[in-house]
Design a protein around this motif. Structure first.
Motif, PDB file in Angstrom:
ATOM      1  N   GLN A  77      50.886  43.923  41.675  1.00 33.31           N
ATOM      2  CA  GLN A  77      49.501  43.553  41.359  1.00 33.31           C
ATOM      3  C   GLN A  77      49.010  42.443  42.288  1.00 33.31           C
ATOM      4  N   GLN A  78      49.812  41.406  42.460  1.00 34.04           N
ATOM      5  CA  GLN A  78      49.375  40.294  43.302  1.00 34.04           C
ATOM      6  C   GLN A  78      49.237  40.717  44.763  1.00 34.04           C
ATOM      7  N   GLU A  79      50.160  41.528  45.247  1.00 35.76           N
ATOM      8  CA  GLU A  79      50.042  42.024  46.618  1.00 35.76           C
ATOM      9  C   GLU A  79      48.749  42.817  46.801  1.00 35.76           C
ATOM     10  N   LEU A  80      48.431  43.643  45.837  1.00 36.55           N
ATOM     11  CA  LEU A  80      47.214  44.454  45.923  1.00 36.55           C
ATOM     12  C   LEU A  80      45.959  43.578  45.887  1.00 36.55           C
ATOM     13  N   LEU A  81      45.956  42.588  44.997  1.00 38.12           N
ATOM     14  CA  LEU A  81      44.779  41.717  44.887  1.00 38.12           C
ATOM     15  C   LEU A  81      44.552  40.933  46.183  1.00 38.12           C
ATOM     16  N   PHE A  82      45.608  40.342  46.712  1.00 41.25           N
ATOM     17  CA  PHE A  82      45.469  39.565  47.945  1.00 41.25           C
ATOM     18  C   PHE A  82      45.127  40.466  49.139  1.00 41.25           C
ATOM     19  N   MET A  83      45.707  41.663  49.169  1.00 42.21           N
ATOM     20  CA  MET A  83      45.436  42.597  50.263  1.00 42.21           C
ATOM     21  C   MET A  83      43.970  43.015  50.281  1.00 42.21           C
ATOM     22  N   LEU A  84      43.437  43.354  49.120  1.00 40.74           N
ATOM     23  CA  LEU A  84      42.036  43.756  49.044  1.00 40.74           C
ATOM     24  C   LEU A  84      41.110  42.592  49.369  1.00 40.74           C
ATOM     25  N   ARG A  85      41.478  41.378  48.942  1.00 41.16           N
ATOM     26  CA  ARG A  85      40.655  40.209  49.260  1.00 41.16           C
ATOM     27  C   ARG A  85      40.629  39.973  50.770  1.00 41.16           C
ATOM     28  N   ARG A  86      41.770  40.101  51.445  1.00 37.66           N
ATOM     29  CA  ARG A  86      41.819  39.944  52.897  1.00 37.66           C
ATOM     30  C   ARG A  86      40.995  41.026  53.590  1.00 37.66           C
ATOM     31  N   ALA A  87      41.166  42.256  53.132  1.00 39.52           N
ATOM     32  CA  ALA A  87      40.487  43.379  53.765  1.00 39.52           C
ATOM     33  C   ALA A  87      38.980  43.248  53.678  1.00 39.52           C
ATOM     34  N   SER A  88      38.480  42.662  52.583  1.00 41.18           N
ATOM     35  CA  SER A  88      37.030  42.549  52.415  1.00 41.18           C
ATOM     36  C   SER A  88      36.385  41.716  53.510  1.00 41.18           C
ATOM     37  N   GLY A  89      37.150  40.780  54.105  1.00 40.42           N
ATOM     38  CA  GLY A  89      36.591  39.946  55.162  1.00 40.42           C
ATOM     39  C   GLY A  89      37.175  40.208  56.537  1.00 40.42           C
ATOM     40  N   ASP A  90      37.968  41.268  56.672  1.00 33.77           N
ATOM     41  CA  ASP A  90      38.625  41.590  57.944  1.00 33.77           C
ATOM     42  C   ASP A  90      37.750  42.568  58.734  1.00 33.77           C
ATOM     43  N   SER A 116      38.354  43.881  42.392  1.00 29.13           N
ATOM     44  CA  SER A 116      38.667  43.650  43.803  1.00 29.13           C
ATOM     45  C   SER A 116      38.110  44.769  44.679  1.00 29.13           C
ATOM     46  N   ILE A 117      38.173  46.001  44.198  1.00 25.37           N
ATOM     47  CA  ILE A 117      37.592  47.117  44.948  1.00 25.37           C
ATOM     48  C   ILE A 117      36.085  46.933  45.088  1.00 25.37           C
ATOM     49  N   GLU A 118      35.454  46.508  44.007  1.00 20.75           N
ATOM     50  CA  GLU A 118      34.011  46.276  44.058  1.00 20.75           C
ATOM     51  C   GLU A 118      33.664  45.181  45.059  1.00 20.75           C
ATOM     52  N   ALA A 119      34.517  44.167  45.178  1.00 22.88           N
ATOM     53  CA  ALA A 119      34.282  43.092  46.149  1.00 22.88           C
ATOM     54  C   ALA A 119      34.376  43.625  47.577  1.00 22.88           C
ATOM     55  N   VAL A 120      35.307  44.545  47.820  1.00 20.60           N
ATOM     56  CA  VAL A 120      35.412  45.164  49.147  1.00 20.60           C
ATOM     57  C   VAL A 120      34.149  45.953  49.449  1.00 20.60           C
ATOM     58  N   ARG A 121      33.667  46.701  48.482  1.00 14.70           N
ATOM     59  CA  ARG A 121      32.446  47.494  48.691  1.00 14.70           C
ATOM     60  C   ARG A 121      31.240  46.599  48.928  1.00 14.70           C
ATOM     61  N   LYS A 122      31.152  45.491  48.201  1.00 15.92           N
ATOM     62  CA  LYS A 122      30.031  44.563  48.408  1.00 15.92           C
ATOM     63  C   LYS A 122      30.073  43.945  49.800  1.00 15.92           C
ATOM     64  N   GLY A 123      31.273  43.888  50.396  1.00 14.70           N
ATOM     65  CA  GLY A 123      31.409  43.379  51.750  1.00 14.70           C
ATOM     66  C   GLY A 123      31.001  44.379  52.811  1.00 14.70           C
ATOM     67  N   GLY A 124      30.504  45.526  52.382  1.00 12.96           N
ATOM     68  CA  GLY A 124      30.009  46.518  53.342  1.00 12.96           C
ATOM     69  C   GLY A 124      31.032  47.529  53.799  1.00 12.96           C
ATOM     70  N   GLY A 510      39.824  36.436  36.339  1.00 10.75           N
ATOM     71  CA  GLY A 510      41.103  36.862  36.879  1.00 10.75           C
ATOM     72  C   GLY A 510      41.768  35.786  37.717  1.00 10.75           C
ATOM     73  N   LEU A 511      42.676  36.217  38.570  1.00  9.92           N
ATOM     74  CA  LEU A 511      43.486  35.298  39.365  1.00  9.92           C
ATOM     75  C   LEU A 511      42.633  34.434  40.281  1.00  9.92           C
ATOM     76  N   PHE A 512      41.651  35.019  40.941  1.00 10.03           N
ATOM     77  CA  PHE A 512      40.853  34.246  41.894  1.00 10.03           C
ATOM     78  C   PHE A 512      39.962  33.224  41.189  1.00 10.03           C
ATOM     79  N   ASP A 513      39.539  33.535  39.981  1.00 14.43           N
ATOM     80  CA  ASP A 513      38.791  32.543  39.193  1.00 14.43           C
ATOM     81  C   ASP A 513      39.683  31.348  38.878  1.00 14.43           C
TER      82      ASP A 513
END
Length: 604
Positions: A77-90, A116-124, A510-513
């Motif tokens: 779970q943590q790997e997925l959350l951090f991975m998606l957060r990184r990808a949103s700004g990569d 986290s998926i929604e955050a990636v989508r909001k990042g375009g 969640g975790l980022f909050d």
């Protein structure tokens, strides 16, 4: 051979020495290969391909695993959350492809991944889900994506949610086995499978509330994402649970179908406008992407936030066998993590992430004491994951602020104990027994006899003392009267949403909050990006190799091979909390007082 064993020498040491040489040689070669592969440069433009399959554990044990066994473990779970957060700004990531197959996760974990998926989508960035033979959990997560593609020729099974409990009392009685139980209180239903033939009204009531919350959120979220009325989706679940991929397209549940082998080539052609090359590097696997970074998120400066994870059943000191198998978290593991967090002056605050149903009552209380002590020295924030219940909730009481997702399973403030008795089995098998004792109660805790009235009274009272201490801890931490805390306890299980309403947690998130709150409490400017340091990881095998710690390396190799072989024989879900404490009870031979969730809640 007998002369060798009787010679006073230790041939086992010679065998271990040979094995060590072989293992060291293999690891040295593997080290070069895996380091080279993980640190190879990523392409300038690619699709991040993330596999999601099997049970989603909260925290990965790959850091301490052997390299040739590590890839078998799904992403955590943590790997997925951090991975998606990184990808949103990569800027290199053109899109994200999620291959979802047989996902099994707690409702709150799926909800946090969706956010986290929604955050990636909001990042375009576009997010695509590919499903092979989807069931409810796969589809619930996929519904957060921009588009859903199903494998051609597959079937889709959306049959709703089910809670099933087996009751062993009658079956065990047939072979002469029974249990005596102490239950504090009526909603602490973990004893019921062993002392009842069916659920109590309290157990049925609480489980029904949980299913109502999860099912309502399921229907509401999916129907919003697929632009249909909740009633329409529920009608499909109730009338057409099994459908072909083509039927799912007609019902507007998915967007397309493609053979699995054509997925990547067709997607690459669509996105680039050209046919894929034979050695295309357009898709980057999630593990390779994650391994290319030296920390979970981008950071600056020397300021750090510690992330300490309590994952799995809480086991007592002396349960290293269970802890080493990765099926429980022990007091020693958390103590070492907290010691590191307090010793590092650059670590300004601690976030404790909890994904635990509880466990041994004394170990849970000891863990709370350690966390309370750390919270005096540095700000401590708690983030609840899929479940933080019973002993897991007790540990959470140390938090200055407690975050829970709406569907986190928490509460279950209560205690129970079970005492097995096999006199009937001994009689059936003709097993005789002779006992000589000194002291009235020397034979009280025997498998071969039930507790008498006085012994049973003491048994119940002992667990009652633990219960009252637990409720007192809740009252003190949550600024409630004892009676007020007791009205929320009694073993009652709450979703995060309901727990927030009654004051058992502080905020929804969640975790980022939780990380943002820890940064605020530490006085770190909100525009800065402190380093996130995970302190729940074992010392890596490379470090052991370089330090020449051959004994620990051999021990780790042995237990990892055993775990790997056991994993092949058991289900992908691993051992349940009840399995863990069954193993520990057999190993230790002692009665156990448990602050443990009475059931698991996963979506499949």
């Amino acid at each position: 051979m007998s002369r060798l064993w009787n010679s006073g020498k230790r041939p086992g040491c010679l065998v271990r020495g040979c094995l060590a040489v072989i293992v060291f040689s293999l690891l040295a070669l593997a080290a070069v290969f895996f380091l080279q592969r993980s640190r190879s440069a990523l392409p300038e433009r690619f699709v991040l391909h993330i596999p999601l399959t099997g049970t989603v554990r909260e925290h990965s044990s790959r850091s301490g695993a052997l390299p040739f066994l590590a890839p078998m473990e799904p992403l955590s779970q943590q790997e997925l959350l951090f991975m998606l957060r990184r990808a949103s700004g990569d800027s290199r990531v053109e899109a994200v492809l999620l291959s979802i197959d047989g996902l099994r996760a707690a409702p709150a974990k799926i909800g946090e991944l969706r956010a986290s998926i929604e955050a990636v989508r909001k990042g375009g960035k576009r997010v695509i889900a590919f499903l092979r033979s989807p069931e409810d959990s796969d589809y619930l997560l996929a519904s957060a994506c921009d588009s859903i593609i199903v494998a051609k020729g597959s079937f889709m099974l959306l049959d709703g949610l089910r809670a099933e409990t087996l009751y062993y009392k009658t079956a065990l009685a047939k072979i002469g086995v029974s249990f005596q139980a102490a239950q504090w209180k009526e909603y602490k239903s973990g004893v019921e499978p062993y002392v009842r033939s069916g659920p109590s009204p309290q157990s049925r009531e609480r489980l029904g509330e949980l299913l109502d919350d999860v099912y309502g959120e399921y229907l509401g979220y999916v129907s919003r994402r697929r632009a249909m009325a909740p009633e329409t989706l529920e009608r499909i679940v109730n009338t057409r649970p099994l459908m072909t991929a083509e039927e799912a397209i007609r019902l507007k549940l998915v967007d397309g179908t493609v053979p699995a082998w054509q997925l990547e080539p067709s997607l690459e052609k669509t996105m680039t406008g050209r046919l894929p090359e034979e050695e295309s590097d357009f898709f980057v696997d999630g593990r390779r992407y994650s391994a290319s970074f030296d920390s979970p998120l981008e950071h600056e400066g020397r300021e750090k936030l510690a992330l300490v994870t309590i994952s799995g059943p809480i086991v007592p000191t002396g349960s290293e066998g269970v802890e080493d198998m990765g099926e429980g978290v022990g007091e020693g593991q958390i103590r070492r993590a907290l010691d590191r967090a307090l010793a590092d002056k650059n670590i300004r605050a601690i976030v404790v992430r909890i994904d635990s149903p509880g466990g041994d009552a004394m170990a849970s209380a000891s863990m709370l004491e350690m966390l309370d002590s750390a919270a005096v020295k540095k700000p401590l924030v708690v983030s609840m994951s899929g479940v933080a219940a019973s002993g897991g909730y007790m540990a959470a009481l140390a938090g200055k602020t407690i975050y829970a997702s709406p569907l986190t399973i928490t509460g279950s403030i209560g205690v129970y104990a079970l005492k097995p008795e096999i006199s009937g089995l001994a009689e059936k098998t003709g097993l005789g027994r002779s006992v000589v004792t000194r002291g009235r109660y020397a034979d009280a805790n025997s498998l071969f006899k039930p507790l008498d009235r006085e012994e049973y009274r003491m048994f119940v009272e002992a667990s009652g003392e633990i219960y009252r201490d637990f409720v007192g801890k809740v009252a003190a931490s949550r600024t409630l009267s004892f009676a007020g805390a007791d009205s929320l306890a009694g073993g009652r299980v709450w979703t995060g949403k309901r727990a927030l309403a009654v004051g058992l947690v502080d905020r929804s998130g969640g975790l980022f909050d939780a990380l943002r709150e820890a940064q605020r409490l530490a006085g770190i400017d909100s525009t800065r990006h402190p380093e996130i340091v995970s302190l729940s990881e074992e010392q890596g095998w490379i470090a052991l190799l370089l330090n020449g710690d051959g004994a620990r390396l051999m021990q780790r190799a042995e237990r990892m091979v055993v775990k790997h072989l056991a994993g092949s024989a058991l289900s992908s879900g691993g051992m349940s909390a009840f399995d863990v404490f069954g193993l520990e009870a057999v190993r230790s031979g002692r009665m156990m007082m448990l602050t443990l969730m009475p059931f698991d809640v996963d979506i499949r």
